[in-house]
Design an enzyme around this catalytic site. Structure first.
Site, PDB file in Angstrom:
ATOM      1  N   LYS A 203       0.864  -1.169   0.000  1.00  0.00           N
ATOM      2  CA  LYS A 203       0.000   0.000   0.000  1.00  0.00           C
ATOM      3  C   LYS A 203       0.909   1.230   0.000  1.00  0.00           C
ATOM      4  CE  LYS A 203      -2.744   3.400   1.493  1.00  0.00           C
ATOM      5  NZ  LYS A 203      -2.233   4.790   1.576  1.00  0.00           N
TER       6      LYS A 203
ATOM      7  N   CYS B 105      13.402  10.651   7.813  1.00  0.00           N
ATOM      8  CA  CYS B 105      13.268  10.359   9.245  1.00  0.00           C
ATOM      9  C   CYS B 105      14.603  10.376   9.966  1.00  0.00           C
ATOM     10  CB  CYS B 105      12.610   8.999   9.442  1.00  0.00           C
ATOM     11  SG  CYS B 105      10.905   8.910   8.866  1.00  0.00           S
TER      12      CYS B 105
ATOM     13  N   GLU C  73       9.779  16.925  15.110  1.00  0.00           N
ATOM     14  CA  GLU C  73      10.402  16.590  13.831  1.00  0.00           C
ATOM     15  C   GLU C  73      10.025  17.647  12.797  1.00  0.00           C
ATOM     16  OE1 GLU C  73      11.104  12.505  11.260  1.00  0.00           O
ATOM     17  OE2 GLU C  73       9.219  12.773  12.338  1.00  0.00           O
TER      18      GLU C  73
ATOM     19  N   GLU D 296       8.994   1.323  11.439  1.00  0.00           N
ATOM     20  CA  GLU D 296      10.053   2.320  11.327  1.00  0.00           C
ATOM     21  C   GLU D 296       9.352   3.659  11.347  1.00  0.00           C
ATOM     22  OE1 GLU D 296      11.987   5.250   9.776  1.00  0.00           O
ATOM     23  OE2 GLU D 296      12.131   4.039   7.948  1.00  0.00           O
TER      24      GLU D 296
END
Length: 488
Positions: free
Chosen positions: A185, A294, A392, A260
């Site tokens: 997906k 990330c 972040e 993750e």
């Protein structure tokens, strides 16, 4: 209005289809969703909006294919993976163009991602031949004890938009090598790269149903993946918030899950570091993919005695970065993926400035008004009360702050719920070892801004997830260990 830049071999932007059981589904009841070029804000394609029915069909196809794919020898599966790898190399510029067109990655960087993605197929083609069992010494002379490893079955991969092909192969490589089949997906911002990859799967001769790609309704697709008992393992790359929700969903059937998730990487420059190398490393880590990774540097800690010198070197390097349309061959910084990304970056910069930070370079979208651009930006005098030191960023903003001692910077670096990646630059061997061991992160870049490689494990600690991708560790979650006790 749709805009195309060229005719593609792998995908027809005027007639995009989902890939299920070797067939291309181009017309669905649910209609389509649009894919936007973030460099121009123009629509480049309309993609069929897959949902529960298409996902159920893909899972059933993967289940049927598993019956024969899992019975192939390791060498046979490896041969398929290497054929797919070769096709990726043959079509790397086209894959890179599609990637750049739909999610804004600078073209040359996108070419690098395709090469990186292909390396996982090479590695796991080799790992397929290294799935070893065990013979255990028995406690009785008339018994023999064995452990064999078998594929878990049908798996699902939920991939992010920022690395649309590398995250697929990092998941599919070990899955297919282990003998699993499954469904991917892709993110709605970057489905075209995944569907172009599906064409390569078709060209490679991999049997129908082994790989299926369904884009569309996130909730419908995800719910079917988690509720369908055929799916035994799910690998997800994305935000920590979504990852936590998936942990809850996986509990109903105790599905194997690897995650993750987000990061907030510290980048530490000690007083004895090679400042030229450290500045080059900070540039590579922070501004790769316009800061949308990330593992990119989010907090840059520089020893107070060298901060001014480091900042001068770093800013000069940032000045050389060229921002523009991601498809231009000389561009290094493309747009952010969407307007929400720009809004978040602007808000963090404004918050920092309002609390006393100084903009050394950047701070706006420059003169590029037609896309989702934000200039490479360096902030000085950053303090811990600023949002950018806690959240972040996912954008091209580098905040500089100072420290005085090793103990202080270790404490500050670890002061986060995340634990994905951290970086440090030092010429002192003792410091290199002790600080690396003290940092609570799954990946440490020691005088190295780009530590990710196919042969090494990639994953985080704390709220950055669990499980590992890459390395020999990356195939473990796709295997079950079965113990056999034989009485003679």
């Amino acid at each position: 209005m749709m805009t195309t830049i060229k005719e593609f071999t792998l995908i027809d932007l005027e007639n995009v289809g989902l890939f299920v059981n070797g067939e291309w589904l181009t017309s669905l009841k649910e209609g389509t969703f649009s894919v936007e070029n973030p460099s121009t804000k123009k629509i480049v394609a309309h993609v069929p909006k897959g949902g529960q029915k298409e996902t159920e069909k893909a899972i059933a196809a993967a289940h049927d294919a598993f019956q024969t794919w899992s019975k192939l020898t390791a060498q046979e599966r490896a041969d398929y993976l290497l054929k797919l790898r070769d096709l990726m190399h043959d079509h790397k510029e086209e894959l890179a163009t599609i990637m750049s067109l739909e999610m804004g990655k600078a073209f040359l960087e996108a070419v690098g991602e395709v090469t990186y993605a292909a390396s996982f197929l090479t590695w796991y083609a080799e790992e397929a031949r290294r799935i070893y069992g065990e013979t255990i010494p028995a406690s009785s002379p008339n018994k023999r004890l064995f452990v064999v490893k078998q594929p878990v079955g049908v798996v699902a991969a939920i991939t992010p938009w920022n690395f649309p092909v590398a995250m697929m192969t990092r998941k599919l490589g070990p899955a297919l090598a282990a003998g699993c089949t499954g469904i991917v997906k892709p993110a709605s911002q970057s489905p075209l790269t995944a569907l172009a990859f599906a064409k390569l799967v078709e060209m490679s001769g991999i049997p129908n149903g082994v790989v299926n790609i369904v884009a569309g309704s996130t909730k419908e697709i995800s719910d079917e993946i988690f509720n369908n008992p055929i799916v035994k393992k799910i690998s997800f790359t994305g935000s920590t918030e979504v990852g936590k929700e998936l942990v809850v969903q996986s509990a109903n059937q105790l599905k194997k899950l690897s995650l993750e998730l987000g990061g907030h990487a510290p980048f530490i420059v000690f007083e004895d570091a090679d400042l030229e190398k450290a500045a080059e490393g900070a540039l590579a880590s922070k501004f790769r993919n316009a800061g949308q990774t990330c593992v990119c540097a989010n907090r840059i800690y520089v020893h107070k005695n060298i901060k001014d010198e480091f900042a001068k070197i770093f800013v000069e390097k940032v000045k050389q970065l060229k921002m523009g349309d991601s498809l231009a061959k000389n561009v290094e910084i493309g747009p952010l993926v969407n307007e929400e990304g720009v809004i978040k970056v602007k808000a963090q910069v404004e918050d920092a400035v309002n609390k006393g930070a100084k903009i050394l370079i950047g701070g706006t979208n420059g003169n590029l008004k037609n896309g989702y651009f934000f200039e490479p930006t360096v902030l000085d005098n950053v303090t811990n009360d600023m949002d950018i030191m806690k959240e972040e960023t996912f954008g091209p903003v580098a905040p500089l702050t100072i420290f005085e001692s090793d103990e202080e910077v270790i404490q500050e670096a670890n002061n986060t719920k995340y634990g994905l990646a951290a970086y440090l630059y030092t010429a002192d061997l003792k410091r290199a070892i002790t600080v690396s061991e003290a940092l609570n992160f799954g990946i440490i870049g020691l005088n190295d801004a780009l530590p990710g490689v196919a042969q090494a494990p990639f994953g985080g600690m704390n709220e950055s997830g669990y499980g590992r991708e890459g390395g020999h560790q990356g195939i473990r979650d796709y295997l079950e260990e079965k113990y056999i006790s034989l009485e003679l």
